[in-house]
Design an enzyme around this catalytic site. Structure first.
Site, short mmCIF file in Angstrom:
data_model
loop_
_atom_site.label_atom_id
_atom_site.label_comp_id
_atom_site.label_asym_id
_atom_site.label_seq_id
_atom_site.Cartn_x
_atom_site.Cartn_y
_atom_site.Cartn_z
N VAL A 136 12.09 4.24 -12.21
CA VAL A 136 11.49 3.05 -12.81
C VAL A 136 9.99 3.26 -13.01
CG1 VAL A 136 11.04 0.60 -12.51
CG2 VAL A 136 13.26 1.53 -11.88
N ASP A 137 9.33 3.85 -12.03
CA ASP A 137 7.91 4.14 -12.20
C ASP A 137 7.66 5.03 -13.41
OD1 ASP A 137 6.39 2.80 -10.23
OD2 ASP A 137 7.10 4.16 -8.69
N TYR A 138 8.42 6.11 -13.51
CA TYR A 138 8.21 7.04 -14.61
C TYR A 138 8.60 6.42 -15.96
CZ TYR A 138 6.92 10.76 -11.45
OH TYR A 138 6.26 11.52 -10.52
#
Length: 401
Positions: free
Chosen positions: A171-173
């Site tokens: 999700v961060d990436y």
């Protein structure tokens, strides 16, 4: 050199992962990314990770991953002079990027109105957990929390083991990539209209976009998708993960054209006339029996051998690998996905990912490793027209390290 953002300046106040990954991609595209960090240790990602020596040096692997090619300056934003300095830099920049919890930038004096008053043509980009509005807009979160809230955990793994987090901070990436896409779009719109742009990127939005077809299916039919373990998204009985004599094999014979080629590869052409498997509906109705046939066949050879044999037959298949095997594979090595850098101030080297697509035959990469905290203060300030005496005064007052 492929550098569509050459000449663009990005004032980057982001930390940890999603925001820095966004600005990292902008840097790989040629932008001059100026990383503004707090003086008490800098970006939180500078510490931690598996290598204690690099963590102690403020160059942990999590920081090295998405900060190559940037320039670092450490500014005390608790001092009005520090905020004023950032605003001076914004006045000559193209992009202002922040990933504070909503409301924090305003408390610092770096809200949209103030920033755009200083530079009406700026692209002001915010990355946050839930976005700048909505009933959850002000809440903090990290990747695994968003995985929970978005529904990803309820779709990952076998139904008996739910909920499960995805093994990497996807999700961060994904938010970082979505942020870079948003900033690029805003820059094009700014060039078209001459007006500054406001970009609001949320981790939750990005997480849901990773499940776009699931969302459309649920919205259309009302049926909520369920976890299916290692079965393919297609639901085909001739897809999934199978044990072999050595190693596991992922198979994706999803369409009817691939079915006869699969049967030929495993030496079971006789099944082509078996009424239990005569067509797509029959195969689904008798999926356990068909999977048992495949399971027995794959146990006769290794995963590597089956990967070669099935690929030669134009049937999608691959041995299950760990990340080290994947990174060191001849395919990835030839693609140039990872770039080697000397780690600043050490006699060690590291590798960081490139942009992830080839442009004119090669993948865009950063020109240098991730910077030490505040290492580029002089060069950054001089680029913004500041003279030596003024820089010395900022250092004396503690505004800049």
């Amino acid at each position: 050199m492929f550098a569509p953002l050459k000449g663009r300046k990005v004032i980057d106040l982001t930390q940890v992962l999603a925001g820095p990954y966004c600005s990292y991609q902008l840097g790989l595209l040629g932008a001059d990314v100026i990383k503004v960090e707090p003086q008490d240790g800098g970006d939180w990602a500078r510490i931690g990770g598996p290598d204690a020596a690099l963590s102690d040096a403020g160059l942990a692997s999590g920081f090295l991953t998405q900060n190559a090619g940037k320039r670092s300056i450490a500014i005390d934003l608790k001092q009005p002079a520090g905020v004023a300095l950032v605003l001076d830099m914004i006045g000559q920049a193209d992009v202002f990027l922040e990933n504070f919890r909503p409301g924090t930038a305003a408390r610092l004096g770096l809200d949209v109105a103030t920033v755009q008053a200083r530079n009406p043509s700026i692209v002001y980009a915010s990355l946050s957990a839930y976005g700048q509005d909505g009933p959850m807009g002000g809440r903090p979160a990290y990747d695994h929390v968003i995985q929970a809230v978005s529904g990803i955990m309820q779709l990952t793994g076998d139904p008996e083991t739910l909920p499960n987090k995805v093994g990497a901070p996807y999700v961060d990436y994904a938010t970082g990539m979505n942020g870079a896409f948003a900033v690029l779009s805003a820059l094009m719109e700014k060039d078209r209209t001459g007006k500054g742009q406001r970009v609001d990127v949320a981790m939750l939005d990005s997480a849901l976009l990773l499940m776009a077809s699931h969302m459309t299916g649920a919205a259309t039919s009302g049926n909520i998708p369920q976890a299916s373990g290692n079965e393919a998204f297609s639901g085909s009985p001739t897809s999934g993960v199978f044990k072999t004599k050595h190693g596991d094999l992922a198979l994706a014979a999803n369409n009817e054209r691939q079915y006869p080629r699969l049967l030929q590869a495993i030496g079971r052409e006789d099944l082509a006339t078996d009424p239990r498997f005569a067509d797509r509906d029959a195969k689904k109705a008798n999926a356990p029996a068909l999977r048992q046939v495949l399971a027995e066949a794959f146990l006769t050879d290794t995963a590597d051998a089956w990967e070669e044999k099935l690929s030669a037959a134009d049937v999608p298949a691959g041995r299950v690998r760990d990340i080290g095997e994947a990174m060191n594979s001849p395919q990835i090595q030839q693609r140039g996905l990872m770039q080697e850098y000397a780690i600043s101030g050490t006699n060690r080297k590291t590798q960081a990912p490139t942009l992830g697509f080839k442009a004119n035959g090669s993948m865009p990469a950063a020109k240098s490793s991730a910077p030490r905290l505040g290492a580029d203060a002089d060069s950054v300030l001089k680029d913004f027209g500041m003279r030596d005496a003024a820089i010395a005064a900022l250092r004396t007052s503690g505004v800049v390290l």
